[in-house]
Write an enzyme that holds these catalytic residues in place. Structure first.
Site, PDB file in Angstrom:
ATOM      1  N   GLY A  46       0.815  -1.232   0.146  1.00 38.39           N
ATOM      2  CA  GLY A  46       0.030  -0.032   0.060  1.00 38.39           C
ATOM      3  C   GLY A  46       0.934   1.290  -0.021  1.00 38.39           C
ATOM      4  O   GLY A  46       1.955   1.213   0.523  1.00 38.39           O
ATOM      5  N   GLN A  51       3.366   9.948   0.492  1.00 39.23           N
ATOM      6  CA  GLN A  51       4.887   9.196   0.668  1.00 39.23           C
ATOM      7  C   GLN A  51       5.848   9.483  -0.584  1.00 39.23           C
ATOM      8  O   GLN A  51       7.008   9.131  -0.370  1.00 39.23           O
ATOM      9  CB  GLN A  51       4.373   7.474   0.743  1.00 39.23           C
ATOM     10  CG  GLN A  51       3.910   7.348   2.250  1.00 39.23           C
ATOM     11  CD  GLN A  51       3.529   5.785   2.234  1.00 39.23           C
ATOM     12  OE1 GLN A  51       2.569   5.439   1.930  1.00 39.23           O
ATOM     13  NE2 GLN A  51       4.707   5.186   2.951  1.00 39.23           N
ATOM     14  N   CYS A  94       5.832  -0.247   7.104  1.00 44.61           N
ATOM     15  CA  CYS A  94       5.494   0.937   6.407  1.00 44.61           C
ATOM     16  C   CYS A  94       6.827   1.262   5.558  1.00 44.61           C
ATOM     17  O   CYS A  94       7.873   1.180   5.998  1.00 44.61           O
ATOM     18  CB  CYS A  94       5.159   2.099   7.087  1.00 44.61           C
ATOM     19  SG  CYS A  94       4.856   3.474   6.214  1.00 44.61           S
ATOM     20  N   LEU A  95       6.501   1.595   4.143  1.00 40.44           N
ATOM     21  CA  LEU A  95       7.756   1.887   3.184  1.00 40.44           C
ATOM     22  C   LEU A  95       8.266   3.045   3.686  1.00 40.44           C
ATOM     23  O   LEU A  95       9.552   3.184   3.373  1.00 40.44           O
ATOM     24  CB  LEU A  95       7.125   1.990   1.847  1.00 40.44           C
ATOM     25  CG  LEU A  95       6.640   0.808   1.125  1.00 40.44           C
ATOM     26  CD1 LEU A  95       6.196   1.212  -0.177  1.00 40.44           C
ATOM     27  CD2 LEU A  95       7.724  -0.399   1.156  1.00 40.44           C
ATOM     28  N   HIS A 136      -4.283   2.313   7.918  1.00 41.73           N
ATOM     29  CA  HIS A 136      -2.872   2.660   7.925  1.00 41.73           C
ATOM     30  C   HIS A 136      -2.684   3.697   6.918  1.00 41.73           C
ATOM     31  O   HIS A 136      -2.211   4.834   7.180  1.00 41.73           O
ATOM     32  CB  HIS A 136      -1.987   1.263   7.754  1.00 41.73           C
ATOM     33  CG  HIS A 136      -0.622   1.740   7.473  1.00 41.73           C
ATOM     34  ND1 HIS A 136       0.172   1.203   8.155  1.00 41.73           N
ATOM     35  CD2 HIS A 136       0.039   2.417   6.530  1.00 41.73           C
ATOM     36  CE1 HIS A 136       1.517   1.508   7.922  1.00 41.73           C
ATOM     37  NE2 HIS A 136       1.233   2.192   7.077  1.00 41.73           N
ATOM     38  N   GLU A 137      -3.281   3.345   5.732  1.00 39.62           N
ATOM     39  CA  GLU A 137      -3.047   4.329   4.706  1.00 39.62           C
ATOM     40  C   GLU A 137      -3.699   5.763   4.722  1.00 39.62           C
ATOM     41  O   GLU A 137      -3.208   6.713   4.634  1.00 39.62           O
ATOM     42  CB  GLU A 137      -3.328   3.726   3.290  1.00 39.62           C
ATOM     43  CG  GLU A 137      -2.616   2.418   2.933  1.00 39.62           C
ATOM     44  CD  GLU A 137      -1.095   2.746   2.900  1.00 39.62           C
ATOM     45  OE1 GLU A 137      -0.664   3.752   2.791  1.00 39.62           O
ATOM     46  OE2 GLU A 137      -0.395   1.651   2.989  1.00 39.62           O
ATOM     47  N   HIS A 140      -1.931   7.937   6.874  1.00 36.51           N
ATOM     48  CA  HIS A 140      -0.786   8.864   6.145  1.00 36.51           C
ATOM     49  C   HIS A 140      -1.362  10.201   5.518  1.00 36.51           C
ATOM     50  O   HIS A 140      -1.043  11.081   5.614  1.00 36.51           O
ATOM     51  CB  HIS A 140      -0.405   8.138   5.157  1.00 36.51           C
ATOM     52  CG  HIS A 140       0.739   6.903   5.230  1.00 36.51           C
ATOM     53  ND1 HIS A 140       1.854   7.517   5.696  1.00 36.51           N
ATOM     54  CD2 HIS A 140       0.740   5.716   5.209  1.00 36.51           C
ATOM     55  CE1 HIS A 140       2.795   6.347   5.814  1.00 36.51           C
ATOM     56  NE2 HIS A 140       2.065   5.392   5.551  1.00 36.51           N
TER      57      HIS A 140
HETATM   58 NI    NI Z   1       2.586   3.398   5.682  1.00 36.57          NI
END
Ligand code: NI
Length: 171
Positions: A46, A51, A94-95, A136-137, A140
């Site tokens: 995701g 990001q 998370c990336l 989670h997304e 962000h």
């Molecule tokens: Ni993330």
């Protein structure tokens, strides 16, 4: 196809509150495609636009990438309409917080609405991985990372570790 670099904590740009998409047009479709390309290149499931440094309320996701199959979906201007009192705990990563994984407790089920790539309003009920990943997304989009759900002490420790790792790369 354009793979864009993914910001990592503690980059202040990750704290931005993303703004709503006014119109789902070619530019947004191009952004979503770049996000999907960047997500796959980084082995993620995701990604939120912020990001890659674009504070716009767009999320891409692909939870099932078995056999190299790419079937991503996009969530534009997502909003949670309802969340269960029942909670579920998943180990999240998370990336933007590389190599750190920890348990986060969130509502187990949610109902949400969003716009698809045609600008059509869609309503879904989600549980399991999808519910966790969406929350989670969507965090962000508010400038919140999963480590913000952990204790202050733990977060401070993890951020220190991340900063050290960054310095090591830069140096
Ligand atoms: Ni993330």
């Amino acid at each position: 196809m354009a793979i864009r670099p993914i910001l990592t904590a503690p980059d202040p740009r990750l704290k931005a509150v993303s703004t709503a998409v006014k119109k789902v047009d070619g530019e947004i479709r191009k952004l979503a495609q770049d996000m999907a390309d960047s997500m796959y290149a980084a082995d993620g499931i995701g990604l939120a636009a912020v990001q890659i440094g674009v504070p716009s309320r767009v999320i891409v996701m692909d939870l099932d990438q078995k056999d190299g199959k790419k079937d991503w979906r996009v969530f534009i201007n997502p909003k949670i309409l309802w969340a269960s009192d029942e909670l579920a705990t998943y180990e999240e990563g998370c990336l933007s917080v590389p190599e750190i994984y920890d348990d986060v407790e969130r509502p187990a089920r949610i109902r949400a609405e969003y716009l698809d790539l045609d600008g059509k309003r869609v309503e879904i009920e989600a549980d399991g991985m999808l519910a966790t990943c969406l929350q989670h997304e969507m965090d962000h989009l508010e400038g919140v990372l999963f480590i913000d759900h952990l204790s202050k002490l733990k977060r401070a420790m993890l951020l220190k570790k991340l900063t050290k790792a960054k310095k090591a790369i830069a140096g």
